[in-house]
Scaffold this active site. Structure first.
Site, PDB file in Angstrom:
ATOM      1  N   CYS A   1       0.863  -1.189   0.000  1.00  0.00           N
ATOM      2  CA  CYS A   1       0.000   0.000   0.000  1.00  0.00           C
ATOM      3  C   CYS A   1       0.891   1.227   0.000  1.00  0.00           C
ATOM      4  O   CYS A   1       1.872   1.274   0.740  1.00  0.00           O
ATOM      5  CB  CYS A   1      -0.892  -0.016   1.240  1.00  0.00           C
ATOM      6  SG  CYS A   1      -1.985   1.406   1.348  1.00  0.00           S
TER       7      CYS A   1
ATOM      8  N   HIS B   1     -10.199   1.443   1.593  1.00  0.00           N
ATOM      9  CA  HIS B   1      -9.671   2.759   1.999  1.00  0.00           C
ATOM     10  C   HIS B   1     -10.817   3.756   2.221  1.00  0.00           C
ATOM     11  O   HIS B   1     -10.693   4.665   3.040  1.00  0.00           O
ATOM     12  CB  HIS B   1      -8.728   3.319   0.930  1.00  0.00           C
ATOM     13  CG  HIS B   1      -7.308   2.819   1.039  1.00  0.00           C
ATOM     14  ND1 HIS B   1      -6.536   2.983   2.168  1.00  0.00           N
ATOM     15  CD2 HIS B   1      -6.518   2.181   0.140  1.00  0.00           C
ATOM     16  CE1 HIS B   1      -5.331   2.460   1.963  1.00  0.00           C
ATOM     17  NE2 HIS B   1      -5.291   1.956   0.743  1.00  0.00           N
TER      18      HIS B   1
ATOM     19  N   HIS C   1      -9.227  -3.628  -2.163  1.00  0.00           N
ATOM     20  CA  HIS C   1      -8.235  -2.897  -1.360  1.00  0.00           C
ATOM     21  C   HIS C   1      -8.561  -1.398  -1.356  1.00  0.00           C
ATOM     22  O   HIS C   1      -8.579  -0.756  -0.304  1.00  0.00           O
ATOM     23  CB  HIS C   1      -6.836  -3.177  -1.935  1.00  0.00           C
ATOM     24  CG  HIS C   1      -5.719  -2.418  -1.278  1.00  0.00           C
ATOM     25  ND1 HIS C   1      -4.643  -3.037  -0.693  1.00  0.00           N
ATOM     26  CD2 HIS C   1      -5.496  -1.077  -1.145  1.00  0.00           C
ATOM     27  CE1 HIS C   1      -3.822  -2.106  -0.206  1.00  0.00           C
ATOM     28  NE2 HIS C   1      -4.308  -0.916  -0.480  1.00  0.00           N
ATOM     29  N   GLU C   2      -8.860  -0.853  -2.550  1.00  0.00           N
ATOM     30  CA  GLU C   2      -9.153   0.588  -2.649  1.00  0.00           C
ATOM     31  C   GLU C   2     -10.501   0.917  -2.014  1.00  0.00           C
ATOM     32  O   GLU C   2     -10.643   1.945  -1.347  1.00  0.00           O
ATOM     33  CB  GLU C   2      -9.113   1.050  -4.109  1.00  0.00           C
ATOM     34  CG  GLU C   2      -7.771   0.843  -4.817  1.00  0.00           C
ATOM     35  CD  GLU C   2      -6.579   1.345  -4.024  1.00  0.00           C
ATOM     36  OE1 GLU C   2      -6.682   2.392  -3.351  1.00  0.00           O
ATOM     37  OE2 GLU C   2      -5.528   0.682  -4.064  1.00  0.00           O
TER      38      GLU C   2
HETATM   39 NI    NI Z   1      -3.627   1.060  -0.148  1.00  0.00          NI
END
Ligand code: NI
Length: 179
Positions: free
Chosen positions: A106, A152, A148-149
């Site tokens: 990341c 966030h 993953h995004e």
């Molecule tokens: Ni990330």
């Protein structure tokens, strides 16, 4: 059509900054010049630093938007070529029961890699930067990057998704393992 702007390269928030741990807000006016500028800035910053994805909270903007791209790399030799894509107000509609482990990094957690289980396929809905609704299925590496995004935007980082902290290593050891 919103006017095209030039993207600026932005600073990336690092783990420990509270912006990475707070839920982001829905984008209400996608045509707003500051929103379009943000999308260009995300694209420019991702192109500059490399990597598969970058979410707005990582550049200190608590909005539900990210950019993603995939291509074959040392860590993901089988990743497909996907041109940098803007994703706004994403929702994950369905997740496969089948899970897959892979090593993630990341941009907000430099120097580390962790082995993360994720559903291997998802169905998602999102808006393009023109405000069009898209429903799409993602498999393998793109499904992983999308998740993953998307995390966030909810204040979640990949470390939270790991099953075992023993599956965390430095970038240096990770590169050694690959070679
Ligand atoms: Ni990330």
């Amino acid at each position: 059509m919103p006017e095209k702007t030039m993207g600026k390269i932005l600073q990336i928030a690092q783990l420990g900054n509270p912006i990475l741990r707070q839920p982001a807000e829905t984008v209400l006016d996608i045509d707003a010049p500051d929103v379009q500028q943000l999308l260009d800035d995300l694209l420019a910053t991702l192109a500059d630093v490399g990597g598969f994805g970058l979410a707005a909270p990582q550049v200190y903007v608590p909005l539900r938007a990210f950019v993603m791209t995939t291509y074959p790399s040392q860590s993901f030799p089988d990743a497909p070529e996907i041109a940098p894509t803007v994703i706004v107000n994403p929702e994950i509609l369905a997740r496969s029961e089948e899970m897959e482990f892979a090593w993630e990094g990341c941009l907000s957690i430099p120097g580390l890699r962790g082995r993360v289980p994720r559903p291997s396929a998802i169905r998602a809905r999102y808006l393009t930067r023109e405000g069009q609704v898209v429903e799409e299925e993602f498999f393998g590496v793109p499904a992983r990057v999308f998740q993953h995004e998307h995390d966030h935007l909810d204040g979640i980082v990949y470390l939270d998704r790991m099953e075992n902290m023993k599956d965390l290593m430095t970038e240096k050891e990770f590169k050694k393992m690959l070679s």
